[in-house]
Design a protein around this motif. Structure first.
Motif, PDB file in Angstrom:
ATOM      1  N   PRO A  19       0.831  -1.210   0.000  1.00 11.35           N
ATOM      2  CA  PRO A  19       0.000   0.000   0.000  1.00 11.35           C
ATOM      3  C   PRO A  19       0.869   1.266   0.000  1.00 11.35           C
ATOM      4  O   PRO A  19       1.957   1.286   0.585  1.00 11.35           O
ATOM      5  CB  PRO A  19      -0.807  -0.096   1.289  1.00 11.35           C
ATOM      6  CG  PRO A  19      -0.720  -1.519   1.703  1.00 11.35           C
ATOM      7  CD  PRO A  19       0.560  -2.057   1.154  1.00 11.35           C
ATOM      8  N   PRO A  20       0.415   2.332  -0.655  1.00 14.67           N
ATOM      9  CA  PRO A  20       1.215   3.557  -0.745  1.00 14.67           C
ATOM     10  C   PRO A  20       1.678   4.099   0.600  1.00 14.67           C
ATOM     11  O   PRO A  20       2.792   4.596   0.709  1.00 14.67           O
ATOM     12  CB  PRO A  20       0.269   4.551  -1.431  1.00 14.67           C
ATOM     13  CG  PRO A  20      -0.692   3.711  -2.178  1.00 14.67           C
ATOM     14  CD  PRO A  20      -0.832   2.440  -1.389  1.00 14.67           C
ATOM     15  N   ALA A  21       0.837   3.999   1.615  1.00 10.76           N
ATOM     16  CA  ALA A  21       1.203   4.551   2.924  1.00 10.76           C
ATOM     17  C   ALA A  21       2.355   3.799   3.569  1.00 10.76           C
ATOM     18  O   ALA A  21       3.001   4.299   4.477  1.00 10.76           O
ATOM     19  CB  ALA A  21      -0.001   4.545   3.849  1.00 10.76           C
ATOM     20  N   GLU A  22       2.639   2.594   3.089  1.00  8.82           N
ATOM     21  CA  GLU A  22       3.713   1.793   3.684  1.00  8.82           C
ATOM     22  C   GLU A  22       4.988   1.806   2.856  1.00  8.82           C
ATOM     23  O   GLU A  22       5.969   1.167   3.215  1.00  8.82           O
ATOM     24  CB  GLU A  22       3.215   0.361   3.874  1.00  8.82           C
ATOM     25  CG  GLU A  22       2.076   0.261   4.863  1.00  8.82           C
ATOM     26  CD  GLU A  22       1.557  -1.162   5.004  1.00  8.82           C
ATOM     27  OE1 GLU A  22       2.261  -2.112   4.602  1.00  8.82           O
ATOM     28  OE2 GLU A  22       0.436  -1.312   5.510  1.00  8.82           O
ATOM     29  N   ARG A  23       5.011   2.522   1.741  1.00  7.06           N
ATOM     30  CA  ARG A  23       6.170   2.528   0.846  1.00  7.06           C
ATOM     31  C   ARG A  23       7.272   3.475   1.284  1.00  7.06           C
ATOM     32  O   ARG A  23       8.403   3.335   0.881  1.00  7.06           O
ATOM     33  CB  ARG A  23       5.731   2.926  -0.561  1.00  7.06           C
ATOM     34  CG  ARG A  23       4.882   1.907  -1.211  1.00  7.06           C
ATOM     35  CD  ARG A  23       4.551   2.334  -2.624  1.00  7.06           C
ATOM     36  NE  ARG A  23       3.432   1.539  -3.094  1.00  7.06           N
ATOM     37  CZ  ARG A  23       2.600   1.898  -4.022  1.00  7.06           C
ATOM     38  NH1 ARG A  23       2.760   3.061  -4.617  1.00  7.06           N
ATOM     39  NH2 ARG A  23       1.612   1.124  -4.376  1.00  7.06           N
ATOM     40  N   GLY A  24       6.944   4.466   2.054  1.00 10.70           N
ATOM     41  CA  GLY A  24       7.940   5.450   2.455  1.00 10.70           C
ATOM     42  C   GLY A  24       7.256   6.693   2.979  1.00 10.70           C
ATOM     43  O   GLY A  24       6.053   6.700   3.207  1.00 10.70           O
ATOM     44  N   ALA A  25       8.028   7.724   3.152  1.00  9.04           N
ATOM     45  CA  ALA A  25       7.480   8.961   3.698  1.00  9.04           C
ATOM     46  C   ALA A  25       8.011  10.149   2.907  1.00  9.04           C
ATOM     47  O   ALA A  25       9.105  10.093   2.351  1.00  9.04           O
ATOM     48  CB  ALA A  25       7.854   9.105   5.165  1.00  9.04           C
ATOM     49  N   THR A  26       7.227  11.198   2.879  1.00  9.08           N
ATOM     50  CA  THR A  26       7.650  12.449   2.268  1.00  9.08           C
ATOM     51  C   THR A  26       7.791  13.467   3.373  1.00  9.08           C
ATOM     52  O   THR A  26       6.877  13.643   4.176  1.00  9.08           O
ATOM     53  CB  THR A  26       6.605  12.951   1.245  1.00  9.08           C
ATOM     54  OG1 THR A  26       6.444  11.943   0.251  1.00  9.08           O
ATOM     55  CG2 THR A  26       7.038  14.253   0.613  1.00  9.08           C
ATOM     56  N   ARG A  27       8.933  14.114   3.442  1.00  9.50           N
ATOM     57  CA  ARG A  27       9.158  15.143   4.455  1.00  9.50           C
ATOM     58  C   ARG A  27       9.394  16.453   3.741  1.00  9.50           C
ATOM     59  O   ARG A  27      10.261  16.542   2.864  1.00  9.50           O
ATOM     60  CB  ARG A  27      10.373  14.783   5.302  1.00  9.50           C
ATOM     61  CG  ARG A  27      10.868  15.925   6.152  1.00  9.50           C
ATOM     62  CD  ARG A  27      10.866  15.627   7.605  1.00  9.50           C
ATOM     63  NE  ARG A  27      11.523  16.578   8.458  1.00  9.50           N
ATOM     64  CZ  ARG A  27      11.292  17.866   8.543  1.00  9.50           C
ATOM     65  NH1 ARG A  27      10.427  18.420   7.753  1.00  9.50           N
ATOM     66  NH2 ARG A  27      11.909  18.623   9.400  1.00  9.50           N
ATOM     67  N   ILE A  28       8.617  17.459   4.085  1.00  9.97           N
ATOM     68  CA  ILE A  28       8.775  18.793   3.503  1.00  9.97           C
ATOM     69  C   ILE A  28       9.402  19.687   4.572  1.00  9.97           C
ATOM     70  O   ILE A  28       8.866  19.823   5.673  1.00  9.97           O
ATOM     71  CB  ILE A  28       7.417  19.357   3.043  1.00  9.97           C
ATOM     72  CG1 ILE A  28       6.810  18.412   1.999  1.00  9.97           C
ATOM     73  CG2 ILE A  28       7.585  20.762   2.474  1.00  9.97           C
ATOM     74  CD1 ILE A  28       5.396  18.740   1.617  1.00  9.97           C
TER      75      ILE A  28
END
Length: 116
Positions: free
Chosen positions: A10-19
């Motif tokens: 699932p997309p939520a488990e693929r990684g994270a985006t930090r701004i």
């Protein structure tokens, strides 16, 4: 023996985006410029600082306005526009936009002082 087809992650488990906070602050500054409109003669453009915690951004905007003006209405417009733009562009909740009017610039030809 048959192997099962790999399941999609699932997309939520693929990684994270930090701004970075400075990126959110730059977006908030630009949004404040859009809301203020034309800068007063000799006025500095709005500047913003932010504190981001998880997906929540608290914004502080410092700006200069022309005088006379409806300060309350202009600050409300800045708060609304900054919250909308930051939310739309970075997907963060913006529960607070504090606006600090640093300076008022008299408009050329404006009447100053008391009048009767």
């Amino acid at each position: 023996m048959t192997q099962a087809a790999p399941t999609a992650v699932p997309p939520a488990e693929r990684g994270a985006t930090r701004i970075a906070d400075r990126v959110v602050a730059k977006i908030a500054s630009q949004a404040a410029r859009e809301a203020v409109g034309e800068l007063p003669e000799g006025g500095a453009p709005p500047q913003a600082t932010v504190v981001v915690h998880h997906d929540v951004a608290r914004v502080r905007v410092h700006l200069e306005l022309d005088y006379p003006t409806d300060i309350g209405a202009r600050c409300a417009r800045v708060r609304r526009h900054v919250a909308e733009r930051v939310g739309a562009l970075v997907g963060m909740e913006v529960p607070e936009v504090a606006v600090h009017v640093e300076r008022l610039h008299p408009v050329q030809g404006a009447v100053h002082g008391r009048t009767r």
